[in-house]
Write a protein that holds these residues in place. Structure first.
Motif, PDB file in Angstrom:
ATOM      1  N   GLU A 307     -36.425 -11.398  10.707  1.00 27.28           N
ATOM      2  CA  GLU A 307     -35.429 -12.376  10.254  1.00 27.28           C
ATOM      3  C   GLU A 307     -34.140 -11.671   9.812  1.00 27.28           C
ATOM      4  N   ALA A 308     -34.304 -10.576   9.080  1.00 33.55           N
ATOM      5  CA  ALA A 308     -33.122  -9.854   8.588  1.00 33.55           C
ATOM      6  C   ALA A 308     -32.340  -9.213   9.743  1.00 33.55           C
ATOM      7  N   VAL A 309     -33.066  -8.638  10.698  1.00 33.67           N
ATOM      8  CA  VAL A 309     -32.375  -8.010  11.846  1.00 33.67           C
ATOM      9  C   VAL A 309     -31.622  -9.071  12.649  1.00 33.67           C
ATOM     10  N   VAL A 310     -32.272 -10.210  12.865  1.00 36.73           N
ATOM     11  CA  VAL A 310     -31.624 -11.291  13.626  1.00 36.73           C
ATOM     12  C   VAL A 310     -30.377 -11.785  12.879  1.00 36.73           C
ATOM     13  N   ALA A 311     -30.453 -11.845  11.560  1.00 33.67           N
ATOM     14  CA  ALA A 311     -29.288 -12.273  10.773  1.00 33.67           C
ATOM     15  C   ALA A 311     -28.148 -11.256  10.911  1.00 33.67           C
ATOM     16  N   VAL A 312     -28.502  -9.977  10.937  1.00 35.73           N
ATOM     17  CA  VAL A 312     -27.467  -8.940  11.128  1.00 35.73           C
ATOM     18  C   VAL A 312     -26.828  -9.096  12.512  1.00 35.73           C
ATOM     19  N   LEU A 313     -27.684  -9.276  13.533  1.00 34.33           N
ATOM     20  CA  LEU A 313     -27.169  -9.395  14.908  1.00 34.33           C
ATOM     21  C   LEU A 313     -26.280 -10.623  15.057  1.00 34.33           C
ATOM     22  N   ALA A 314     -26.603 -11.678  14.294  1.00 32.09           N
ATOM     23  CA  ALA A 314     -25.824 -12.918  14.382  1.00 32.09           C
ATOM     24  C   ALA A 314     -24.579 -12.864  13.493  1.00 32.09           C
ATOM     25  N   GLY A 315     -24.402 -11.763  12.778  1.00 30.63           N
ATOM     26  CA  GLY A 315     -23.238 -11.630  11.902  1.00 30.63           C
ATOM     27  C   GLY A 315     -23.364 -12.433  10.609  1.00 30.63           C
ATOM     28  N   LYS A 316     -24.612 -12.830  10.284  1.00 31.93           N
ATOM     29  CA  LYS A 316     -24.812 -13.632   9.064  1.00 31.93           C
ATOM     30  C   LYS A 316     -25.216 -12.780   7.870  1.00 31.93           C
TER      31      LYS A 316
END
Ligand code: NAI
Ligand code: 13P
Length: 339
Positions: A307-316
């Motif tokens: 979840e954290a990696v996906v948030a980083v990739l999404a710029g969130k």
């Protein structure tokens, strides 16, 4: 025997070499499909694919073509090694040329965005093949090391043990040792999620974090991978094996990993767009991350690192917020499967 390998990148070409070296002195023919004419021409004229495998020499039993009809004609084994998000569209074109009795094997480690389908599921849908004709190969398999013939073990998975054993027998040169498994789900999930965990470990590297931090991410990464695999019907033993722990360790430790490299570049402060410009090969975790996250949500599975990696990739989420976010989660027992 004729074998078709579709995808002339790093792993497709290396696996073609594995197949060739496994049958030296026989009349086995391995034909590789590549998109780029120059890659195909180099394989045919110099037995090399220097764009992906530097100076590695390929067996003479390997030829290549840009014409998929020619490559698939008469192939009883079809090996697929293209980027995961492109597979379904490619199979639309390829399906009419795949022999009905062919065994089709996925080398890919990605989850389809939008459908959350594993590659074996995409193959089953697009080629309308039964489970006994679909295999998956996964494990600690950094292509360049295998191309250099460094001893490596792997997993061949198929719902039908006999097919898995047949595939394994076809791809066993002296330097590559496949173990069989009937847990297709677990083998695929291990290969998919380790890419996202490798992005996280790469971020740690980019931030100059130490081995305790990386071991913590790897171990808790395996815990969340296992949760997802179990929820989908996979087996815990698979996650402790080559396609789970083995691949996670190899990918998270190796500078050859494209996913770890992409993470490192993010950790060093590059934007995702800048990382994309630097990467010349597929880092599946960047796209599959969202699909894994969606799937986990649907199943009610906690995957905090993903979840954290996906948030980083999404710029969130910024890189600097990632560590504190994971460290501030509620305390829990290590044994809690749903933790
Ligand atoms: N390279 C490795 O060490 C390993 C890779 N894998 C998996 O194998 C799969 C393929 O990866 P690699 O060969 O490493 O990637 P790569 O980036 O080296 O090569 C990909 C190949 O697919 C072609 N391609 C790119 N976009 C395409 C499209 N839209 N349609 C058709 N072909 C396209 C490229 O021209 C290239 O020939 C990935 O799912 C990866 O996770 C699995 C184990 C090891
Ligand atoms: O799957 C791999 C090793 O098993 C290759 O990892 P990368 O795609 O990160 O290079």
């Amino acid at each position: 025997m004729k074998i078709a390998v579709l995808g002339a990148g790093s792993w497709g070409t290396t696996f073609a070499k594995v197949l060739g070296d496994a049958a030296t002195g026989t009349d086995r023919a391995i034909m590789v499909w590549g998109r780029r004419a120059e890659v195909v021409q180099e394989i045919n004229s110099s037995h090399r694919n220097s764009r992906y495998l530097a100076d590695v020499a390929l067996p003479e039993s390997i030829t290549a073509s840009t014409d998929v009809t020619e490559v698939l004609h008469g192939a009883e084994l079809v090996v697929l090694a293209v980027p995961a998000q492109s597979l379904r569209a490619q199979l639309h074109t390829w399906a009419p040329h795949v022999a009905p009795a062919a065994v089709v094997v996925s080398l890919m480690k990605g989850l389809e965005v939008g459908t959350d389908a594993r590659m074996s599921q995409v193959i089953a849908e697009e080629l309308t093949l039964p489970a006994e004709q679909i295999g998956v190969i996964s494990g600690p398999n950094l292509a360049l090391e295998i191309a250099r013939q460094e001893p490596t073990a792997s997993v061949v998975a198929c719902a039908h043990a006999q097919t898995a054993a047949w595939i394994a027998a076809v791809c066993t040169p002296p330097y590559f040792r496949p173990y069989t498994n009937t847990d297709v789900v677990g083998v695929e999930i291990g290969g998919i999620v380790k890419n996202i965990i490798a992005l996280a470990v790469g971020i740690c590297d980019g931030k100059r974090m130490g081995d305790n931090t990386k071991a913590s991410v790897i171990t808790r990464g395996l815990a969340e991978t296992t949760r997802l695999a179990l929820a989908l019907g996979g087996e815990a033993e698979t996650m402790a094996g080559l396609a789970g722990l083995g691949d996670l360790v190899a990918t998270c430790s190796s500078p050859l990993s494209r996913n770890r490299t992409a993470g490192r570049l993010l950790g060093e402060g590059l934007t995702l767009a800048q990382v994309g410009e630097r990467m010349t090969q597929t880092a599946e975790g960047i796209k599959s991350g969202q699909a894994v996250h969606d799937l986990a949500r649907q199943l009610g599975i906690e995957m905090p690192i993903t979840e954290a990696v996906v948030a980083v990739l999404a710029g969130k989420l910024s890189i600097d917020e990632l560590g504190p976010l994971l460290m501030s989660r509620d305390l829990k027992s290590e044994g809690e499967i749903q933790a």
